[in-house]
Design a protein around this motif. Structure first.
Motif, PDB file in Angstrom:
ATOM      1  N   LYS A  55       0.842  -1.202   0.000  1.00 35.97           N
ATOM      2  CA  LYS A  55       0.000   0.000   0.000  1.00 35.97           C
ATOM      3  C   LYS A  55       0.880   1.256   0.000  1.00 35.97           C
ATOM      4  CE  LYS A  55      -3.778  -2.476   0.518  1.00 35.97           C
ATOM      5  NZ  LYS A  55      -4.783  -2.600  -0.569  1.00 35.97           N
ATOM      6  N   ILE A  56       0.278   2.386  -0.367  1.00 34.39           N
ATOM      7  CA  ILE A  56       0.964   3.686  -0.275  1.00 34.39           C
ATOM      8  C   ILE A  56       0.517   4.329   1.034  1.00 34.39           C
ATOM      9  CG2 ILE A  56       1.355   5.928  -1.351  1.00 34.39           C
ATOM     10  CD1 ILE A  56       0.420   4.637  -4.011  1.00 34.39           C
ATOM     11  N   ILE A  57       1.461   4.671   1.884  1.00 32.18           N
ATOM     12  CA  ILE A  57       1.160   5.218   3.207  1.00 32.18           C
ATOM     13  C   ILE A  57       1.588   6.682   3.257  1.00 32.18           C
ATOM     14  CG2 ILE A  57       1.417   4.872   5.683  1.00 32.18           C
ATOM     15  CD1 ILE A  57       0.300   2.437   4.076  1.00 32.18           C
ATOM     16  N   THR A  58       0.699   7.540   3.718  1.00 33.03           N
ATOM     17  CA  THR A  58       1.029   8.960   3.884  1.00 33.03           C
ATOM     18  C   THR A  58       0.489   9.461   5.215  1.00 33.03           C
ATOM     19  OG1 THR A  58      -1.011   9.921   2.949  1.00 33.03           O
ATOM     20  CG2 THR A  58       0.716   9.273   1.379  1.00 33.03           C
ATOM     21  N   PRO A  59       0.999  10.601   5.680  1.00 30.02           N
ATOM     22  CA  PRO A  59       0.327  11.239   6.816  1.00 30.02           C
ATOM     23  C   PRO A  59      -1.105  11.596   6.437  1.00 30.02           C
ATOM     24  CG  PRO A  59       2.460  12.284   6.347  1.00 30.02           C
ATOM     25  CD  PRO A  59       2.145  11.384   5.195  1.00 30.02           C
ATOM     26  N   GLU A 477       5.478  13.827  -4.677  1.00 30.25           N
ATOM     27  CA  GLU A 477       6.108  14.095  -3.387  1.00 30.25           C
ATOM     28  C   GLU A 477       5.884  15.538  -2.951  1.00 30.25           C
ATOM     29  OE1 GLU A 477       9.914  11.961  -2.147  1.00 30.25           O
ATOM     30  OE2 GLU A 477      10.655  13.956  -2.689  1.00 30.25           O
ATOM     31  N   GLU A 478       6.077  16.490  -3.865  1.00 31.67           N
ATOM     32  CA  GLU A 478       5.871  17.908  -3.546  1.00 31.67           C
ATOM     33  C   GLU A 478       4.408  18.186  -3.224  1.00 31.67           C
ATOM     34  OE1 GLU A 478       9.391  19.846  -6.345  1.00 31.67           O
ATOM     35  OE2 GLU A 478       7.468  19.268  -7.223  1.00 31.67           O
ATOM     36  N   THR A 479       3.514  17.569  -3.998  1.00 40.25           N
ATOM     37  CA  THR A 479       2.082  17.780  -3.776  1.00 40.25           C
ATOM     38  C   THR A 479       1.667  17.277  -2.392  1.00 40.25           C
ATOM     39  OG1 THR A 479       1.611  17.621  -6.146  1.00 40.25           O
ATOM     40  CG2 THR A 479      -0.223  17.233  -4.637  1.00 40.25           C
ATOM     41  N   LEU A 480       2.130  16.088  -2.029  1.00 40.55           N
ATOM     42  CA  LEU A 480       1.797  15.553  -0.708  1.00 40.55           C
ATOM     43  C   LEU A 480       2.381  16.436   0.392  1.00 40.55           C
ATOM     44  CD1 LEU A 480       2.273  11.734  -1.339  1.00 40.55           C
ATOM     45  CD2 LEU A 480       0.112  12.947  -0.961  1.00 40.55           C
ATOM     46  N   LYS A 481       3.550  16.981   0.158  1.00 36.83           N
ATOM     47  CA  LYS A 481       4.134  17.906   1.137  1.00 36.83           C
ATOM     48  C   LYS A 481       3.239  19.128   1.326  1.00 36.83           C
ATOM     49  CE  LYS A 481       8.583  20.008   2.340  1.00 36.83           C
ATOM     50  NZ  LYS A 481       9.975  20.295   1.902  1.00 36.83           N
ATOM     51  N   SER A 482       2.660  19.609   0.208  1.00 36.75           N
ATOM     52  CA  SER A 482       1.776  20.784   0.280  1.00 36.75           C
ATOM     53  C   SER A 482       0.472  20.479   0.992  1.00 36.75           C
ATOM     54  CB  SER A 482       1.493  21.328  -1.128  1.00 36.75           C
ATOM     55  OG  SER A 482       0.545  20.532  -1.834  1.00 36.75           O
ATOM     56  N   ILE A 507      -2.948   8.665   9.735  1.00 36.07           N
ATOM     57  CA  ILE A 507      -2.335   7.993   8.587  1.00 36.07           C
ATOM     58  C   ILE A 507      -3.393   7.636   7.549  1.00 36.07           C
ATOM     59  CG2 ILE A 507      -1.024   5.935   7.877  1.00 36.07           C
ATOM     60  CD1 ILE A 507       0.099   5.843  10.766  1.00 36.07           C
ATOM     61  N   VAL A 508      -3.033   7.808   6.262  1.00 39.15           N
ATOM     62  CA  VAL A 508      -3.883   7.359   5.157  1.00 39.15           C
ATOM     63  C   VAL A 508      -3.233   6.142   4.502  1.00 39.15           C
ATOM     64  CG1 VAL A 508      -5.133   8.025   3.076  1.00 39.15           C
ATOM     65  CG2 VAL A 508      -4.443   9.787   4.711  1.00 39.15           C
TER      66      VAL A 508
END
Length: 539
Positions: A55-59, A477-482, A507-508
Motif C-alpha cells: 500500500k501507499i502510506i502517507t500522513p 512528493e511535492e504535492t503531498l508535502k503541500s 495515517i492514510v
C-alpha cells in the motif's frame, strides 16, 4: 492501544521511503519508525501487527483553507445545486427538495453558471417562476455572490437601497433589482434575515461532516469560518468545543476567525479565548478578505479584467473590500497575537498591497505573527521573491485548476494566463506552499487538489482535459508535502503532518493515488484504511 505497522512504501511528510519498515503506534502517537531486514513468522501473523506492505502510506491529509463548519451546515441542511446543467435543472431541483426548508426559508448552494447551458446566472425572474410564497436564497459556489427571489428581497427590504460598502446589489438595464448580490456586505443584507441555526444543528452538522472528511483522507482542516453573516462565530466555537468534548469530532480542526473591520478585530481577539485547545482543537489565527473573486471579476487588479479571454471588461479593475488605511490598521492590531494571519488576495494588486503591508509591519514592530496569502492566484515574480524574503506562506487550492481553470483563463486573459497558480515557482523558491479545497467553493475531497497540482488538467464538458501552465506542475512528493507538513507549519500544529517519532498517528492507507483525471473516477476506492489518533478505521 499499542500495535506495529509493517510498510514498504511511505511518504513521511518530507520524502518517500522505500524498503522494509516497522512503525510502532502507542496511545495515539508514533513511538518508533525503524528500517528492518526481515519479518519473522510471528510478526507476519500476529493480531498486533498491521501489515500494510503493498500500500501507499502517507500522513493524514491536512486542508489548509476550508470553510469546514459552513460546509457542514450546507451538506446537512441545504440544497446542493452543483449538478445543475441548466436553469430549468435548478428550478426542478428546488421543487423536488422544497420540503428541505430551514425555518421557513429554502437555502441552496454550489450554483455554477459556467456549467449551465445558458452561461449566465439565474435571476429573480427565474426563481419567481417557482411560485413559492417563501424566501429562496442560493449562494454561488465561490461564496462571493448569491441569488434570491422576490420574497427574500421583500424581507430584506433592499429594493431602494444603494450599494453597501464593498458590495453590489445587482440591477438590470432598467435599474430594477435582479436578485443577484455580490460580496459579503451585499449578501449579508439578506443573510441577516435568515433564522440562525441552533447549537444542536451546528453540532449535528459538524459531527456528520467530520466523518465524511475522514473517509476522504482528511485528518485535519483549518476551519476559516464564514464570509459574513452566514456563520455565527461564537456558536461555531461553542459547537466545536462540545463535539470535541463528546468524542464525536473525527478530525482535527484548527480554528481561524474571520475579521471584517477594525472594530470587529477587538471582539474576535476576545472570542479566541473561548476555544478549548485540545488534541483535536486549536486556535490557529485570523482571516481577512482584501478583495473579491476571480470568477465574478471583482478581485483587485493592476490592469482591467478581461472576459471571454480576449475581450476587455471596460473600466473594471475590481476593488478592495476594505478601506486600505483601515485594513493596514487592523492587520497591525491583529499582529500582536502569536498566530497566523491569512489574507484573501486573488488579484495582483491585492497581492502586492498585502505583501507591502506585511513588510511595513515587520519593519516597524516586533511582531511574532506569521502571515499567509490565501489563493495568491496571479503573483508576479517580484511578489514571490518578497514573499520568500519575508517568510510569507501561501494557502492555495490546486483544485481550482480543475474546476475553474477555463473560467480563470477567460477572465484573466491572454497576457496574464501564464501567471496563474505558479506552483513550481513557489516550490523552487522555497515558499511554504499549502494546499486545500476552500470547501464549499470546491469539493472537500483532497484527491481533486492532488491530481490538479500534478497534472494541471482543467475540467471540460467532453472529458478531454486541457492543461493550465503544465510547466508549473508539481511531483507527487511535492504535492503531498503541500497537503501535509507545509499545512501543519502554517497552522503552527507541529504534532501532525509527518510520520515521525512523537507525531500523532494520523495515517492514510492508499490503494492508489491517480496522477491524472483520465485515470480517476469518483467510483474508485482509493483509500483502504484511515488511522486517526491511532484508531484504525477500515473503509
Amino acid at each position: 492501544m499499542k500495535y506495529k505497522i509493517l510498510l514498504d512504501n511511505f511518504f513521511d511528510g518530507y520524502e518517500f521511503k522505500k524498503g522494509l519498515f516497522s512503525m510502532e503506534i502507542n496511545e495515539g502517537k508514533i513511538e518508533s519508525v525503524n528500517e528492518i531486514n526481515k519479518i519473522n513468522t510471528y510478526e507476519s501473523t500476529s493480531p498486533e501487527i498491521l501489515d500494510l506492505r503493498g500500500k501507499i502510506i502517507t500522513p493524514g491529509i491536512i486542508d489548509s483553507h476550508n470553510h469546514f463548519t459552513m460546509t457542514a451546515l450546507k451538506m446537512k441542511y441545504q440544497i446542493d445545486l452543483g449538478k445543475a446543467r441548466s436553469i430549468s435543472d435548478i428550478i426542478n431541483t428546488i421543487k423536488k427538495n422544497s420540503n428541505k426548508m430551514h425555518k421557513g426559508w429554502i437555502l441552496g448552494y454550489n450554483l455554477n453558471e459556467f456549467q449551465l447551458k445558458e452561461k449566465r446566472m439565474p435571476d429573480i425572474n427565474d426563481l419567481d417562476k417557482l411560485n413559492l410564497k417563501i424566501p429562496v436564497f442560493i449562494t454561488h459556489f465561490s461564496e462571493h455572490y448569491a441569488i434570491c427571489n422576490s420574497e427574500a428581497i421583500h424581507i430584506g427590504n433592499i429594493d431602494k437601497m444603494s450599494n453597501p460598502s464593498g458590495g453590489i446589489i445587482g440591477r438590470d438595464a432598467s435599474g430594477n433589482i435582479n436578485g443577484i448580490l455580490y460580496e459579503p456586505s451585499a449578501m449579508d443584507l439578506i443573510k441577516s434575515k435568515i433564522p440562525e441555526y441552533s447549537i444542536y444543528e451546528y453540532e449535528e452538522a459538524i459531527s456528520y461532516a467530520s466523518e465524511q472528511y475522514l473517509k476522504s483522507g482528511i485528518t485535519a482542516v483549518k476551519d476559516i469560518g464564514g464570509t459574513g453573516k452566514d456563520i455565527d462565530e461564537e456558536l461555531r466555537i461553542e459547537a466545536l468545543n462540545e463535539v470535541d468534548k463528546n468524542g464525536e469530532l473525527k478530525i482535527k480542526v484548527g480554528i481561524s476567525i474571520p475579521v471584517f473591520s477594525f472594530n470587529d478585530a477587538y471582539d474576535k481577539l476576545k472570542l479566541s479565548d473561548k476555544i478549548n485547545n485540545s488534541d483535536n482543537l486549536k486556535f490557529t489565527g485570523f482571516k481577512m478578505f482584501l478583495d473579491g473573486s476571480g470568477l465574478s471579476r471583482n478581485a483587485w487588479m493592476n490592469e482591467v479584467w478581461n472576459k471571454n479571454y480576449i475581450e476587455v471588461d471596460k473600466n473594471n479593475y475590481g476593488h478592495p473590500l476594505w478601506d486600505i488605511d483601515e485594513f493596514k490598521k487592523t492587520l497591525r492590531y491583529l499582529s500582536q497575537a502569536d498566530n497566523t494571519i491569512s489574507i484573501h488576495a486573488i488579484g495582483d494588486r491585492a497581492i502586492k498591497e498585502t505583501i507591502n503591508s506585511i513588510i511595513d509591519i515587520k519593519k516597524t514592530s516586533n511582531t511574532k505573527a506569521n502571515y499567509a496569502i490565501v489563493h495568491c492566484t496571479s503573483p508576479s515574480q517580484e511578489d514571490l521573491l518578497n514573499m520568500k524574503l519575508n517568510n510569507i506562506s501561501v494557502e492555495t487550492q490546486g483544485a481550482f485548476i480543475y474546476f475553474f481553470g477555463n473560467e480563470y483563463i477567460a477572465n484573466f486573459g491572454k497576457s496574464r494566463e501564464h501567471r496563474l497558480f505558479p506552483f513550481r515557482e513557489m516550490f523552487d523558491m522555497g515558499i511554504n506552499m499549502c494546499n486545500g479545497s476552500d470547501s464549499p467553493v470546491t469539493l472537500y475531497k483532497p484527491i481533486y487538489g492532488i491530481i490538479s497540482s500534478i497534472s494541471r488538467e482543467m475540467k471540460t464538458s467532453n472529458n478531454k482535459y486541457k492543461k493550465l501552465n503544465p510547466d508549473q506542475s508539481l511531483t507527487l512528493e511535492e504535492t503531498l508535502k503541500s497537503f501535509t507538513i507545509n499545512c501543519a507549519s502554517v497552522m503552527g500544529w507541529y504534532t501532525i503532518g509527518a510520520l515521525k517519532v512523537g507525531s500523532k498517528a494520523d495515517i492514510v492507507v492508499w490503494n492508489n493515488i491517480p496522477m491524472s483525471f483520465e485515470t480517476y473516477s469518483d467510483d474508485f476506492s482509493l483509500i483502504n484504511i484511515m488511522i486517526y489518533n491511532g484508531q484504525i478505521y477500515k473503509l
